[in-house]
Design a protein around this motif. Structure first.
Motif, short mmCIF file in Angstrom:
data_model
loop_
_atom_site.label_atom_id
_atom_site.label_comp_id
_atom_site.label_asym_id
_atom_site.label_seq_id
_atom_site.Cartn_x
_atom_site.Cartn_y
_atom_site.Cartn_z
N GLY A 1 0.82 -1.22 0.00
CA GLY A 1 0.00 0.00 0.00
C GLY A 1 0.85 1.26 0.00
N GLY A 2 1.76 1.37 0.96
CA GLY A 2 2.60 2.56 1.09
C GLY A 2 3.45 2.79 -0.15
N LEU A 3 4.01 1.71 -0.70
CA LEU A 3 4.86 1.87 -1.89
C LEU A 3 4.02 2.31 -3.09
CD1 LEU A 3 7.40 -1.12 -1.73
CD2 LEU A 3 7.81 1.29 -1.23
N ILE B 1 8.20 -12.36 -4.15
CA ILE B 1 7.30 -11.20 -4.00
C ILE B 1 8.06 -10.08 -3.29
CG2 ILE B 1 5.11 -10.38 -3.04
CD1 ILE B 1 4.14 -13.32 -3.23
N LEU B 2 8.83 -10.46 -2.27
CA LEU B 2 9.62 -9.46 -1.55
C LEU B 2 10.65 -8.82 -2.48
CD1 LEU B 2 10.34 -8.02 1.07
CD2 LEU B 2 11.71 -10.00 1.74
N ASP B 3 11.29 -9.64 -3.31
CA ASP B 3 12.25 -9.10 -4.29
C ASP B 3 11.57 -8.11 -5.23
OD1 ASP B 3 14.46 -10.32 -3.43
OD2 ASP B 3 14.59 -11.82 -5.03
N TYR B 4 10.37 -8.49 -5.66
CA TYR B 4 9.60 -7.62 -6.57
C TYR B 4 9.38 -6.26 -5.92
CZ TYR B 4 5.34 -5.83 -8.84
OH TYR B 4 4.40 -5.02 -9.45
N LEU B 5 8.97 -6.28 -4.63
CA LEU B 5 8.70 -5.01 -3.95
C LEU B 5 9.98 -4.20 -3.77
CD1 LEU B 5 5.96 -6.06 -1.39
CD2 LEU B 5 5.73 -4.48 -3.30
N ARG B 6 11.08 -4.90 -3.46
CA ARG B 6 12.36 -4.18 -3.32
C ARG B 6 12.74 -3.55 -4.65
NH1 ARG B 6 15.27 -9.04 -0.09
NH2 ARG B 6 14.82 -8.40 2.03
N ARG B 7 12.54 -4.31 -5.73
CA ARG B 7 12.87 -3.78 -7.06
C ARG B 7 12.02 -2.57 -7.39
NH1 ARG B 7 12.73 -8.81 -9.01
NH2 ARG B 7 10.84 -8.48 -10.24
N ALA C 1 10.67 -0.48 -5.30
CA ALA C 1 11.13 0.66 -4.48
C ALA C 1 12.39 1.27 -5.09
CB ALA C 1 11.39 0.21 -3.05
N GLN C 2 13.25 0.39 -5.61
CA GLN C 2 14.50 0.88 -6.18
C GLN C 2 14.29 1.52 -7.55
OE1 GLN C 2 17.64 -1.86 -5.78
NE2 GLN C 2 19.12 -0.35 -6.46
N ASN C 3 13.58 0.79 -8.43
CA ASN C 3 13.42 1.29 -9.81
C ASN C 3 12.63 2.60 -9.88
OD1 ASN C 3 14.79 -0.96 -10.49
ND2 ASN C 3 13.05 -2.08 -11.34
N PHE C 4 11.66 2.75 -8.98
CA PHE C 4 10.87 3.99 -9.00
C PHE C 4 11.51 5.06 -8.08
CE2 PHE C 4 7.71 0.90 -10.46
CZ PHE C 4 7.15 1.57 -11.54
N GLN C 5 12.70 4.76 -7.62
CA GLN C 5 13.47 5.70 -6.77
C GLN C 5 12.69 6.16 -5.55
OE1 GLN C 5 14.48 8.38 -9.86
NE2 GLN C 5 15.95 6.96 -10.69
N ILE C 6 12.16 5.17 -4.86
CA ILE C 6 11.41 5.46 -3.63
C ILE C 6 12.30 5.24 -2.41
CG2 ILE C 6 9.36 4.81 -2.26
CD1 ILE C 6 8.75 6.16 -4.96
N LEU C 7 13.30 4.37 -2.57
CA LEU C 7 14.13 4.01 -1.40
C LEU C 7 14.66 5.24 -0.67
CD1 LEU C 7 16.34 0.94 -2.39
CD2 LEU C 7 14.49 1.06 -0.72
N GLU C 8 15.09 6.23 -1.48
CA GLU C 8 15.68 7.42 -0.84
C GLU C 8 14.65 8.27 -0.11
OE1 GLU C 8 16.12 6.42 -3.99
OE2 GLU C 8 16.09 8.09 -5.41
N ARG C 9 13.37 7.98 -0.32
CA ARG C 9 12.32 8.73 0.38
C ARG C 9 11.88 8.03 1.66
NH1 ARG C 9 12.86 13.23 -1.85
NH2 ARG C 9 11.11 13.78 -0.51
N ILE C 10 12.44 6.85 1.93
CA ILE C 10 11.95 6.06 3.07
C ILE C 10 12.81 6.28 4.30
CG2 ILE C 10 11.33 3.75 3.93
CD1 ILE C 10 11.09 2.83 1.02
N GLN C 11 12.16 6.59 5.41
CA GLN C 11 12.85 6.68 6.70
C GLN C 11 12.61 5.35 7.42
OE1 GLN C 11 14.53 9.55 7.35
NE2 GLN C 11 15.37 8.63 9.19
N PHE C 12 13.63 4.47 7.38
CA PHE C 12 13.47 3.14 7.98
C PHE C 12 13.61 3.21 9.50
CE2 PHE C 12 14.74 1.87 3.61
CZ PHE C 12 13.70 1.00 3.34
N ASN C 13 13.26 2.12 10.15
CA ASN C 13 13.37 1.99 11.62
C ASN C 13 12.68 3.16 12.32
OD1 ASN C 13 15.07 -0.39 11.53
ND2 ASN C 13 16.64 1.00 10.73
N THR C 14 11.58 3.61 11.76
CA THR C 14 10.88 4.75 12.32
C THR C 14 9.44 4.35 12.64
OG1 THR C 14 12.30 6.21 11.03
CG2 THR C 14 10.27 7.18 11.89
N THR C 15 9.23 3.98 13.87
CA THR C 15 7.89 3.54 14.30
C THR C 15 7.04 4.76 14.60
OG1 THR C 15 8.83 1.56 15.25
CG2 THR C 15 6.64 2.20 16.06
#
Ligand code: NAP
Length: 492
Positions: free
Chosen positions: A22-24, A88-94, A96-110
């Protein structure tokens, strides 16, 4: 990836919570629309949501991958009809990477809580790493994110290992162990055939026998994958044909008598593997198929027919130091207990930490029975869009279709609010009431309202606040038909 945000740069137009499907989807579609002023807050250290957390042996999707994927990111390389979790997890990682979303994600942030500020017309998002602000929020925490383990007497006394199927330890070795599995839902039936050959004994505590149909999975040949890559229309066609076939099942859900035909097939499927009449009796469901999720498996029944498996037709009553006691009062010695007991849907965790206008939480407003407009917006909670919200759960087809619809609906509402000079958007109380009445009416006469039907789809008051009661194209047309009368747009 972002470094830690300084307090000054924590104001965004849009805050997205969760980096699952959903978030992606929200992040990618925002970007495609030219909107870059957003952040994604993710509590874990990776994307994937439920497909990151659920990695029990045999975990796979029970909806065909060509449909269970984004329409805007087709994947010609799916290896199987029903792809395994790592793929499926690889697909989602891809994605996030291909659409350049990774750099917008703040991980470990509850996210600890969200408060609506009427004064500033924005959401104040309190996280473990400080405060974020957003004029709009996409709440992509999902409904199946927080495991549910029943509070059983003696739990603390057990000397062996206990875990939930969604928190499968990386280092667990079940070889030669006596194992107790609690629950017979979509998760349990996937890992039981994987662990049965290696455990010494498997006690399966089954509170309700489930309907199980043939899976018929197959590897997608290299040639077929090549053709999908070369002729994308072919893949779109495959997706459409899966979609149409699955919508037919919604007809059955709405006309329970039709389900008898599928039930007969499921009984034949069971008889093909289970020869013992007493075991057949235990495994025969007593409710109309579709009331709970229909399970798809070719190896579940054969695993249960093995001599090291004992199906105990009851829930678990209590736990002792070295074993478990079911409804029959017998203590069975086990080394490991695996709870495949589902998720906290009936008391959605996020409902306790989202505070809308007037400082009330969703839980305060819902009083145990979630009510929304199209599962996306809630009256009293401006400019926040729930993804996978109440009454959007499906029993027959891909949730990704619903998530994409909700994201599109939210983008249209945001677009309209922006046209009005950056207005606040909120579901009107009247429209929400009309929608809930429509949903309740649509549920009448369906499998979900049939005699003897109870499931996690029901809320605390016995109302079905989870399932979408119709065809998914009806959902899309309702959600995307933005009628000005259904929403209130207010200037700051
Ligand atoms: P679930 O469907 O909620 O099943 C939980 C099981 O635990 C049920 O058999 C339930 O029995 C039993 N249970 C719950 N509390 C119990 C208790 N106190 N004592 C004894 N038994 C108890 O959970 P799940 O299997 O994890 O699946 C949850 C959802 O995740 C699915 O419905 C589906 O939407 C999704 N899922 C999807 C896939 C996929 O391939 N797409 C795979 C796995 C899961 P009762 O039936 O009697 O309540």
């Amino acid at each position: 990836m972002f470094g830690a945000h300084s307090p000054k740069d924590r104001s965004f137009k849009v805050v997205i919570i969760g980096a699952g499907f959903g978030g992606l989807a929200a992040a990618i579609r925002l970007k495609q629309k030219g909107e870059h002023d957003f952040v994604v807050l993710e509590r874990a250290d990776d994307v994937g949501g439920v497909w990151r957390d659920n990695r029990y042996p045999g975990c796979a999707c029970d909806v065909q991958s060509h449909l269970y994927s984004y329409s805007f990111a087709p994947n010609a390389s799916w290896s199987y009809q029903f792809s395994p979790q790592p793929e499926i997890l690889d697909y989602l990682r891809r994605c996030a990477q291909n659409f350049q979303i990774l750099e917008r994600i703040q991980f470990n942030t509850t996210v600890r809580n969200l408060h609506w500020s009427e004064e500033y017309g924005e959401w104040i998002v309190d996280t473990a790493h400080g405060e974020y602000r957003g004029r709009y929020v996409f709440a992509g925490m999902g409904a199946l994110s927080d495991p549910k383990i029943p509070a059983l007497k003696g739990m603390g006394d057990f000397k062996g290992q206990i875990f939930h199927s969604a928190q499968w330890p990386r280092d667990v070795n079940l070889g030669g162990k006596a194992v107790c599995v609690v629950g017979t839902g979509a998760s349990a039936i996937q890992f039981i055939p994987q662990i049965q050959p290696i455990v010494s004994k498997l006690y399966l505590f089954q509170r309700t026998a489930a309907w199980v149909v043939k899976r018929g999975d197959f590897a997608i040949a290299q040639n077929a994958r090549k053709r999908f890559r070369r002729f994308p229309w072919l893949q779109r066609w495959a997706r459409l044909s899966i979609y149409v076939q699955r919508e037919l099942l919604a007809f059955g859900f709405r006309h329970p008598r039709v389900m008898r035909l599928v039930q007969m097939q499921a009984i034949r499927h069971m008889h093909a593997s289970i020869k013992d009449p007493a075991l057949r009796q235990k495994l025969t469901p007593r409710y109309t198929m579709g009331c709970k999720r229909i399970l798809v498996s070719d190896d579940y029944y054969p695993a249960l027919a093995q001599p090291n498996v004992c199906v105990v037709p009851s829930g678990l009553e209590r736990i002792t130091e070295h074993g478990v006691v079911g409804g029959d009062g017998i203590e069975r010695k086990v080394d490991v207990i695996i709870f495949a007991t589902g998720f906290q849907v009936q008391d959605l965790p996020y409902s306790h930490y989202i505070y809308g206008r007037g400082g009330k939480s969703l839980a305060d407003v819902w009083q145990g029975s979630p009510r929304t407009l199209t599962g996306t917006m809630v009256s009293g909670f401006p400019s926040i869009f729930l993804l996978h919200g109440p009454n959007t759960v499906l029993g027959h087809t891909s949730m990704i279709y619903m998530l994409e619809t909700q994201v599109e609906q939210a983008l249209r509402l945001m677009g309209r609010a922006e046209q009005l000079g950056g207005a606040i958007v909120e579901a009107s109380a009247e429209a929400q009431k009309r929608f809930v009445t429509w949903v309740d009416r649509k549920l009448r006469g369906t499998v979900w309202a049939s005699v003897g039907c109870s499931s996690w789809y029901m809320d605390k008051t016995g109302r079905n606040a989870s399932i979408w009661p119709s065809y998914t194209f009806i959902y899309r047309s309702r959600a995307l038909n933005i009628r000005p009368v259904d929403y209130e747009f207010r200037q700051l």
